[in-house]
Design a protein around this motif. Sequence first.
Motif, PDB file in Angstrom:
ATOM      1  N   ARG A 156     -15.846  10.255  -8.971  1.00  0.00           N
ATOM      2  CA  ARG A 156     -16.002  11.637  -9.391  1.00  0.00           C
ATOM      3  C   ARG A 156     -15.939  11.724 -10.912  1.00  0.00           C
ATOM      4  O   ARG A 156     -15.264  10.926 -11.570  1.00  0.00           O
ATOM      5  CB  ARG A 156     -14.909  12.512  -8.770  1.00  0.00           C
ATOM      6  CG  ARG A 156     -15.089  12.780  -7.298  1.00  0.00           C
ATOM      7  CD  ARG A 156     -13.911  13.531  -6.710  1.00  0.00           C
ATOM      8  NE  ARG A 156     -12.703  12.704  -6.668  1.00  0.00           N
ATOM      9  CZ  ARG A 156     -11.512  13.150  -6.291  1.00  0.00           C
ATOM     10  NH1 ARG A 156     -11.362  14.424  -5.957  1.00  0.00           N
ATOM     11  NH2 ARG A 156     -10.471  12.346  -6.260  1.00  0.00           N
ATOM     12  N   ALA A 157     -16.651  12.691 -11.454  1.00  0.00           N
ATOM     13  CA  ALA A 157     -16.737  12.797 -12.912  1.00  0.00           C
ATOM     14  C   ALA A 157     -16.811  14.259 -13.331  1.00  0.00           C
ATOM     15  O   ALA A 157     -17.189  15.138 -12.548  1.00  0.00           O
ATOM     16  CB  ALA A 157     -17.969  12.048 -13.433  1.00  0.00           C
ATOM     17  N   TRP A 158     -16.428  14.480 -14.571  1.00  0.00           N
ATOM     18  CA  TRP A 158     -16.655  15.754 -15.244  1.00  0.00           C
ATOM     19  C   TRP A 158     -18.005  15.709 -15.932  1.00  0.00           C
ATOM     20  O   TRP A 158     -18.418  14.664 -16.442  1.00  0.00           O
ATOM     21  CB  TRP A 158     -15.584  15.993 -16.312  1.00  0.00           C
ATOM     22  CG  TRP A 158     -14.198  16.129 -15.786  1.00  0.00           C
ATOM     23  CD1 TRP A 158     -13.313  15.117 -15.551  1.00  0.00           C
ATOM     24  CD2 TRP A 158     -13.544  17.339 -15.424  1.00  0.00           C
ATOM     25  NE1 TRP A 158     -12.146  15.625 -15.067  1.00  0.00           N
ATOM     26  CE2 TRP A 158     -12.246  16.979 -14.973  1.00  0.00           C
ATOM     27  CE3 TRP A 158     -13.912  18.680 -15.444  1.00  0.00           C
ATOM     28  CZ2 TRP A 158     -11.318  17.924 -14.554  1.00  0.00           C
ATOM     29  CZ3 TRP A 158     -12.996  19.626 -15.018  1.00  0.00           C
ATOM     30  CH2 TRP A 158     -11.719  19.253 -14.573  1.00  0.00           C
ATOM     31  N   LEU A 159     -18.674  16.832 -15.966  1.00  0.00           N
ATOM     32  CA  LEU A 159     -19.915  16.966 -16.727  1.00  0.00           C
ATOM     33  C   LEU A 159     -19.693  18.102 -17.711  1.00  0.00           C
ATOM     34  O   LEU A 159     -19.412  19.240 -17.311  1.00  0.00           O
ATOM     35  CB  LEU A 159     -21.083  17.271 -15.788  1.00  0.00           C
ATOM     36  CG  LEU A 159     -22.489  17.338 -16.401  1.00  0.00           C
ATOM     37  CD1 LEU A 159     -22.823  16.041 -17.125  1.00  0.00           C
ATOM     38  CD2 LEU A 159     -23.517  17.620 -15.314  1.00  0.00           C
ATOM     39  N   ARG A 160     -19.793  17.790 -19.022  1.00  0.00           N
ATOM     40  CA  ARG A 160     -19.445  18.768 -20.051  1.00  0.00           C
ATOM     41  C   ARG A 160     -20.499  18.749 -21.141  1.00  0.00           C
ATOM     42  O   ARG A 160     -21.103  17.721 -21.436  1.00  0.00           O
ATOM     43  CB  ARG A 160     -18.076  18.449 -20.660  1.00  0.00           C
ATOM     44  CG  ARG A 160     -16.969  18.333 -19.647  1.00  0.00           C
ATOM     45  CD  ARG A 160     -15.651  17.926 -20.269  1.00  0.00           C
ATOM     46  NE  ARG A 160     -15.064  18.986 -21.050  1.00  0.00           N
ATOM     47  CZ  ARG A 160     -13.935  18.854 -21.748  1.00  0.00           C
ATOM     48  NH1 ARG A 160     -13.307  17.698 -21.782  1.00  0.00           N
ATOM     49  NH2 ARG A 160     -13.448  19.877 -22.422  1.00  0.00           N
ATOM     50  N   GLY A 161     -20.733  19.890 -21.741  1.00  0.00           N
ATOM     51  CA  GLY A 161     -21.693  19.972 -22.834  1.00  0.00           C
ATOM     52  C   GLY A 161     -21.872  21.416 -23.269  1.00  0.00           C
ATOM     53  O   GLY A 161     -20.990  22.253 -23.097  1.00  0.00           O
ATOM     54  N   ARG A 162     -23.042  21.700 -23.824  1.00  0.00           N
ATOM     55  CA  ARG A 162     -23.363  23.055 -24.260  1.00  0.00           C
ATOM     56  C   ARG A 162     -24.685  23.455 -23.606  1.00  0.00           C
ATOM     57  O   ARG A 162     -25.619  22.654 -23.537  1.00  0.00           O
ATOM     58  CB  ARG A 162     -23.458  23.125 -25.789  1.00  0.00           C
ATOM     59  CG  ARG A 162     -23.387  24.546 -26.334  1.00  0.00           C
ATOM     60  CD  ARG A 162     -23.255  24.550 -27.843  1.00  0.00           C
ATOM     61  NE  ARG A 162     -21.955  24.125 -28.314  1.00  0.00           N
ATOM     62  CZ  ARG A 162     -20.892  24.909 -28.420  1.00  0.00           C
ATOM     63  NH1 ARG A 162     -20.968  26.181 -28.059  1.00  0.00           N
ATOM     64  NH2 ARG A 162     -19.738  24.450 -28.850  1.00  0.00           N
ATOM     65  N   LEU A 163     -24.744  24.673 -23.106  1.00  0.00           N
ATOM     66  CA  LEU A 163     -25.945  25.114 -22.406  1.00  0.00           C
ATOM     67  C   LEU A 163     -27.154  25.115 -23.329  1.00  0.00           C
ATOM     68  O   LEU A 163     -27.052  25.398 -24.521  1.00  0.00           O
ATOM     69  CB  LEU A 163     -25.739  26.511 -21.818  1.00  0.00           C
ATOM     70  CG  LEU A 163     -24.828  26.601 -20.593  1.00  0.00           C
ATOM     71  CD1 LEU A 163     -24.680  28.046 -20.145  1.00  0.00           C
ATOM     72  CD2 LEU A 163     -25.358  25.748 -19.444  1.00  0.00           C
ATOM     73  N   THR A 164     -28.295  24.813 -22.743  1.00  0.00           N
ATOM     74  CA  THR A 164     -29.572  24.846 -23.439  1.00  0.00           C
ATOM     75  C   THR A 164     -30.266  26.171 -23.102  1.00  0.00           C
ATOM     76  O   THR A 164     -30.364  26.537 -21.922  1.00  0.00           O
ATOM     77  CB  THR A 164     -30.452  23.671 -22.981  1.00  0.00           C
ATOM     78  OG1 THR A 164     -29.733  22.447 -23.209  1.00  0.00           O
ATOM     79  CG2 THR A 164     -31.761  23.642 -23.730  1.00  0.00           C
TER      80      THR A 164
END
Length: 268
Positions: A182-190
């Motif tokens: 399992r993983a986190w997915l993180r960033g900034r919306l496009t």
Amino acid sequence: MTDDRPRTSPARVEPVPGEPAATATIGDDRTLLVADYHAGYEAGLRYERGVDVPSRAADRREQLLGLIERTAPGRLVVLGDLMHSIGDPGGAERGELEVLFESLPAELEVTVVKGNHDGGIETWLDDAAVVPGEGVALDRVGVCHGHTWPTPEVLDCDVVCLGHEHPCVRLEDEVGGSRVERAWLRGRLTPEPFRDRPAYDGLPWLSPGAESPRPPRVVVVPAFNDLVGGTWINVPGQSFLAPFLPAGLVDGEAYLLDGTRLGSYRSV
């Protein structure tokens, strides 16, 4: 769209090390965020696939209670799919949830974002505030499930938290062995996938021009239930579940539950 809420420091959502959960400060409350609990999943496996798996209801409950004791939140937010059956829950599933809510601290405020598996949960779950799956803004933190387009209010927050995707990564070793975690997915919306939707007209970060603020950060929370599988986000050809992913998160990064940063999910 106008927003009269005072702009203070940006909202922060921090993963709990080693756990599929995060904390955030919402108003004056420390909040614990989890997603995709899928109570009664083992009963669903027996009914849907003929697979007999011993119930892990007690393990799930103790894990969540341990997290609550560890983080001492004033509020628990479930980002959808608290239960597994899409219709009314059966005996084992409803029993699991009844015991869970009886075990929660009496002073803990609980908010459940209605997921696509949560059926008519709002008609019988009296111990929590149930909000629509497209989400709500809790101070500067937007919460939604992820199976549908979020409300404009959610996308006007500093950070958007969602579940539904059950993000996982497939990791391979030097001799060809592999494992899925399992993983986190993180960033900034496009902005691009949101611009052609009239509901979002007026969101400042969708307006062209240098003066527009940056889009909100997004956190895709891993599934709390470790049996449910999910989207292998680093495997080419995998279909994402949320209607705005992966197009809405071009530069997202993946992290393991222990905090290991894997870098761009596209190149893990």
